[in-house]
Design a protein around this motif. Sequence first.
Motif, short mmCIF file in Angstrom:
data_model
loop_
_atom_site.label_atom_id
_atom_site.label_comp_id
_atom_site.label_asym_id
_atom_site.label_seq_id
_atom_site.Cartn_x
_atom_site.Cartn_y
_atom_site.Cartn_z
N ARG A 37 0.83 -1.22 0.00
CA ARG A 37 0.00 0.00 0.00
C ARG A 37 0.85 1.25 0.00
O ARG A 37 0.50 2.25 -0.62
CB ARG A 37 -0.92 0.02 1.22
CG ARG A 37 -2.06 -0.95 1.05
CD ARG A 37 -3.30 -0.61 1.77
NE ARG A 37 -3.86 0.67 1.37
CZ ARG A 37 -4.63 1.40 2.16
NH1 ARG A 37 -4.91 1.00 3.38
NH2 ARG A 37 -5.13 2.53 1.74
N LEU A 42 -1.66 0.53 -5.85
CA LEU A 42 -2.68 -0.51 -5.98
C LEU A 42 -3.85 -0.23 -5.05
O LEU A 42 -3.65 0.24 -3.92
CB LEU A 42 -2.10 -1.88 -5.65
CG LEU A 42 -1.18 -2.52 -6.69
CD1 LEU A 42 -0.60 -3.83 -6.16
CD2 LEU A 42 -1.94 -2.77 -7.98
N ARG A 46 -6.59 -5.25 -3.67
CA ARG A 46 -5.54 -5.91 -4.46
C ARG A 46 -4.25 -6.03 -3.65
O ARG A 46 -3.59 -7.08 -3.68
CB ARG A 46 -5.26 -5.15 -5.76
CG ARG A 46 -6.34 -5.35 -6.77
CD ARG A 46 -5.98 -4.78 -8.11
NE ARG A 46 -7.15 -4.78 -8.95
CZ ARG A 46 -7.32 -3.97 -9.97
NH1 ARG A 46 -6.39 -3.10 -10.30
NH2 ARG A 46 -8.42 -4.03 -10.70
N ALA A 47 -3.91 -5.00 -2.91
CA ALA A 47 -2.73 -5.05 -2.03
C ALA A 47 -2.92 -6.15 -0.99
O ALA A 47 -1.98 -6.88 -0.66
CB ALA A 47 -2.51 -3.71 -1.36
N SER A 48 -4.12 -6.27 -0.49
CA SER A 48 -4.43 -7.28 0.51
C SER A 48 -4.33 -8.70 -0.06
O SER A 48 -3.82 -9.61 0.60
CB SER A 48 -5.83 -7.05 1.09
OG SER A 48 -6.14 -8.03 2.04
N VAL A 49 -4.81 -8.89 -1.28
CA VAL A 49 -4.74 -10.21 -1.91
C VAL A 49 -3.27 -10.61 -2.10
O VAL A 49 -2.89 -11.76 -1.82
CB VAL A 49 -5.52 -10.24 -3.24
CG1 VAL A 49 -5.20 -11.50 -4.05
CG2 VAL A 49 -7.02 -10.12 -2.98
N ILE A 50 -2.43 -9.69 -2.53
CA ILE A 50 -1.00 -9.97 -2.69
C ILE A 50 -0.40 -10.39 -1.34
O ILE A 50 0.32 -11.39 -1.24
CB ILE A 50 -0.25 -8.76 -3.27
CG1 ILE A 50 -0.65 -8.55 -4.73
CG2 ILE A 50 1.27 -8.91 -3.13
CD1 ILE A 50 -0.20 -7.23 -5.33
N ASN A 95 -10.55 -11.21 2.53
CA ASN A 95 -10.61 -10.03 1.67
C ASN A 95 -12.03 -9.60 1.35
O ASN A 95 -12.25 -8.44 1.01
CB ASN A 95 -9.77 -10.27 0.42
CG ASN A 95 -8.30 -10.32 0.78
OD1 ASN A 95 -7.71 -9.33 1.16
ND2 ASN A 95 -7.72 -11.51 0.73
N TYR A 99 -13.17 -5.89 1.61
CA TYR A 99 -13.89 -5.31 0.47
C TYR A 99 -15.19 -4.64 0.93
O TYR A 99 -15.49 -3.51 0.54
CB TYR A 99 -14.19 -6.40 -0.57
CG TYR A 99 -14.90 -5.88 -1.79
CD1 TYR A 99 -14.18 -5.43 -2.89
CD2 TYR A 99 -16.30 -5.83 -1.86
CE1 TYR A 99 -14.83 -4.94 -4.02
CE2 TYR A 99 -16.96 -5.35 -2.97
CZ TYR A 99 -16.21 -4.90 -4.05
OH TYR A 99 -16.86 -4.40 -5.16
#
Length: 172
Positions: A37, A42, A46-50, A95, A99
């Motif tokens: 982050r 991002l 998306r940052a969390s999924v990575i 996530n 979300y």
Amino acid sequence: MGHGSSGLRRIVREVAKFGAVGGAGLLVNLVVFNLVRHVTELPVVRASVIATVVAIVFNYIGFRYFTYRDRDKSGRTKELTLFLLFSVVGLVIENGILYAATYGFGWDSPLQSNIFKFVGIGIATLFRFWSYRSWVFKTLPAREAVASAESFLEAAEQAAVKKPPRPKQRVL
């Protein structure tokens, strides 16, 4: 002490090991999340999924070689497939909460994102603990059960060898 207390000690030890690996995985997850982050543009989820994917890899290594090192290792492909399947479900839980907080309620400050990321990890961890111990890292048969079965079979074998066959009776 009876069998119940040894079973309780075993589950407490397992929970402690799971917690140690999970705690380290939590740190990896949150550090990677905040790093991504901070250094990229991002979106938050998306940052969390990575970060979650990096933590999943870290956790598999920790669970396989520390928490569940004494468990069945015969089907590694199946084990890894199930681990990834249940990890993806955990990823969706974790996530999905982030979300909903970010896009459903507009709670997207760094502090709020970290709080909901943490809450999502906590809820997903309950699911992961149950699924990993039930489906992925299966227990080997208990030594006592194996020894008991072996001694039973041995006694049955000896009894069969010692007994002369019964004479056949004539039916008129």
